[in-house]
Design an enzyme around this catalytic site. Sequence first.
Site: not given
Length: 190
Positions: A18, A36, A129
Site C-alpha cells: 500500500g 524499497k 506485523d
Amino acid sequence: MSELFGNYRLLERIGGGGLGEVYRAQGPGGPEVALKRLAQPYLGDPGYVANFAAEARISSMLSHECLATALDAGRVDGWPFLALPLALGGSLQDRLVDGPLHPAQLPALASSLGRGLEAIHNAGFTHSDLSPANLLYKDEQPLLADFGAATAIGSAQPTPLGTFSYMCPEQVRSQPLDARSDIFLSLIHI
C-alpha cells in the site's frame, strides 16, 4: 526497465504494498539489493514520510541473519528509500498458495522466526506485523522483513499499523505492545 535512482540502477519492480514499491536494484560496485521506496502518492504526506523514516531508523539499528534489515537508507531528491538484502525466494504467503508447508520445513521457519524476534525484542522493539507477506526467503533461509509497524516495547500505536488480520488483540485496541504481542502472532504461523 532500467532507471537510475541516486547511486542505484532499478532493474525491475519485484513487489510493493500500500505504501511502498520494491525494486531489484544494482548498487555501486556491490551485490544486487531490494530497494524499497515510499510510493509516489505519499511523498507529500508528512505522516507517511515520518513513518517510512522510522522504519529506516529501526531497520538500520537491527542486525541479524534472520532479519532483512537495511544495508543503506536515505533520500534521493526527497524520496526516502531503504536498500535491503535481495530475497528472491518469495514470501511465506507465496509458498502457502499451494497449501500448507511440508512439516519438514517448519523447524527452519520456527527457528528463524524465533531468533529474528529475539533480536528485535533485545533491541527494544516489537515487529507488530507478522503477516506471511513479511516472511521472505533468501534461498531457503526465512527472513523477517518490513519494520514499518515496529514499535518500542511498552508503547502503543495510536492508530494500529500492520496487517489487520494478523494483529494481536492489544494492537487492535491501541494498547501497549511487548514481546508477548509478537509471540502471539508467531504462533499463528506455526
